[in-house]
Design an enzyme around this catalytic site. Structure first.
Site, PDB file in Angstrom:
ATOM      1  N   HIS A 115       7.727 -13.852 -26.320  1.00 23.28           N
ATOM      2  CA  HIS A 115       8.038 -15.193 -26.534  1.00 23.28           C
ATOM      3  C   HIS A 115       8.512 -16.373 -26.011  1.00 23.28           C
ATOM      4  O   HIS A 115       7.990 -18.062 -26.030  1.00 23.28           O
ATOM      5  CB  HIS A 115       9.585 -14.495 -27.503  1.00 23.28           C
ATOM      6  CG  HIS A 115      10.280 -16.039 -28.115  1.00 23.28           C
ATOM      7  ND1 HIS A 115       9.978 -16.500 -28.813  1.00 23.28           N
ATOM      8  CD2 HIS A 115      10.988 -16.850 -27.169  1.00 23.28           C
ATOM      9  CE1 HIS A 115      10.647 -17.047 -29.828  1.00 23.28           C
ATOM     10  NE2 HIS A 115      11.393 -17.477 -28.667  1.00 23.28           N
ATOM     11  N   HIS A 120       7.071 -21.422 -25.904  1.00 24.85           N
ATOM     12  CA  HIS A 120       7.861 -21.901 -25.305  1.00 24.85           C
ATOM     13  C   HIS A 120       6.605 -23.478 -24.378  1.00 24.85           C
ATOM     14  O   HIS A 120       6.734 -23.863 -24.486  1.00 24.85           O
ATOM     15  CB  HIS A 120       9.152 -21.777 -24.503  1.00 24.85           C
ATOM     16  CG  HIS A 120      10.188 -21.310 -25.732  1.00 24.85           C
ATOM     17  ND1 HIS A 120      10.490 -22.968 -26.467  1.00 24.85           N
ATOM     18  CD2 HIS A 120      10.874 -20.482 -26.173  1.00 24.85           C
ATOM     19  CE1 HIS A 120      11.501 -21.771 -27.281  1.00 24.85           C
ATOM     20  NE2 HIS A 120      11.536 -20.446 -27.480  1.00 24.85           N
ATOM     21  N   GLU A 161      12.460 -24.129 -31.743  1.00 24.57           N
ATOM     22  CA  GLU A 161      11.838 -22.316 -32.708  1.00 24.57           C
ATOM     23  C   GLU A 161      11.466 -21.920 -33.468  1.00 24.57           C
ATOM     24  O   GLU A 161      10.751 -21.304 -33.761  1.00 24.57           O
ATOM     25  CB  GLU A 161      13.813 -21.865 -32.388  1.00 24.57           C
ATOM     26  CG  GLU A 161      14.406 -21.328 -31.430  1.00 24.57           C
ATOM     27  CD  GLU A 161      13.269 -20.419 -29.746  1.00 24.57           C
ATOM     28  OE1 GLU A 161      12.425 -19.888 -30.286  1.00 24.57           O
ATOM     29  OE2 GLU A 161      14.049 -21.094 -29.118  1.00 24.57           O
TER      30      GLU A 161
HETATM   31 FE   LIG Z   1      13.323 -19.281 -28.294  1.00 23.47          FE
END
Ligand SMILES: [Fe+2]
Length: 275
Positions: A115, A120, A161
């Site tokens: 993740h 990101h 997010e």
């Molecule tokens: Fe995150």
């Protein structure tokens, strides 16, 4: 204050852990063609390092540093808000070092290295988004003195997010929570259940969110440059004072003043409550 950084200890990963990364990377790369922004697709190249498997943070940081001046530091898990903001304000992205297991590829709980890096890092190669993230960190440090962290956290949630963007008239995903998740990529873009609402800073900062399921509302920006302007140029002091008098908005609500791209059926949420 400690910065909570730990060594990544890349050599301690097992072959099985690297294989989980490679499986997830291949699956999401395939899925995201035509579903995420050009900036994200371009940025994914930064993750293609000299060895397959979980990226080595040092090598990755060197490449990212050359592009936008960001680096990645390993932390043991969630860190205190002030530590997190301090890192962002100095263009350091904090990442967990553990990876989910092979039988939990659709894992949703604490952010793992897939993740954190896959979700990101690609957009940290985009100059406007990279600036937005740094500004967010600096804003976080200021928000603490206003007692407004909860409101500011919603901005992160609904952009970094779970943000959507319109690119050449098409809806695309850019939020890390979406693009690192096979199920939520499809849900956020194609499912009739969630609302899709044009981004408005004040509206977003009033809106609660769900941490245990897909989102009931997604907010849609027009460009990272636009997002950067709307936040870097906003005066958050008066905004926090105004927000303090306004009621929170529930995750699935639609307001008369919302600019709706589509009103969700909320069928997913109703179904989840019944089962
Ligand atoms: Fe995150």
């Amino acid at each position: 204050m400690s910065d909570w950084a730990i060594p990544q200890d890349w050599n301690s990963y097992t072959a099985g852990e690297h294989a989980v990364w490679d499986t997830l990377f291949a699956r999401q790369s395939r899925l995201l063609k035509g579903r995420t922004t050009q900036a994200f697709l371009r940025g994914m190249d930064v993750l293609r390092l000299s060895r397959p498997g979980i990226p080595n943070f040092a090598e990755l940081s060197e490449r990212l540093m050359a592009l936008t001046g960001w680096c990645v530091v390993a932390v043991p898990g969630l860190v205190p808000d002030a530590v997190f903001f301090e890192h962002l304000a100095n263009r350091r992205f904090v990442a967990g070092r553990f990876i989910r297991t092979a039988d939990q590829l659709d894992y949703l709980q604490e952010p793992d290295v897939f993740h954190d890096l896959f979700g990101h890092v690609p957009l940290l190669t985009d100059p406007a988004f990279a600036d937005y993230m740094q500004t967010y960190g600096a804003g976080g440090l200021r928000a603490q003195s206003f007692g407004a962290l909860k409101k500011l956290a919603r901005l992160y949630w609904y952009t970094v997010e779970f943000g959507l963007i319109r690119e050449h008239g098409m809806l695309r995903a850019y939020g890390a929570g979406i693009v690192s998740s096979h199920g939520e990529t499809l849900f956020a873009l194609d499912d009739p259940s969630p609302n899709r609402i044009v981004f408005d800073l004040e509206r977003v900062m009033r809106t609660d969110y769900r941490i245990d399921d897909y989102q009931q509302s997604y907010f849609v920006i027009d460009s990272f440059e636009d997002l950067r302007h709307r936040t870097a140029d906003a005066d958050f002091g008066p905004l926090y004072r105004r927000l303090a008098d306004l009621e929170d908005i529930t995750p699935g609500a639609v307001l008369p003043q919302d600019r709706l791209l589509n009103r969700g059926t909320q069928a997913h949420t109703r179904h989840a409550r019944l089962t």
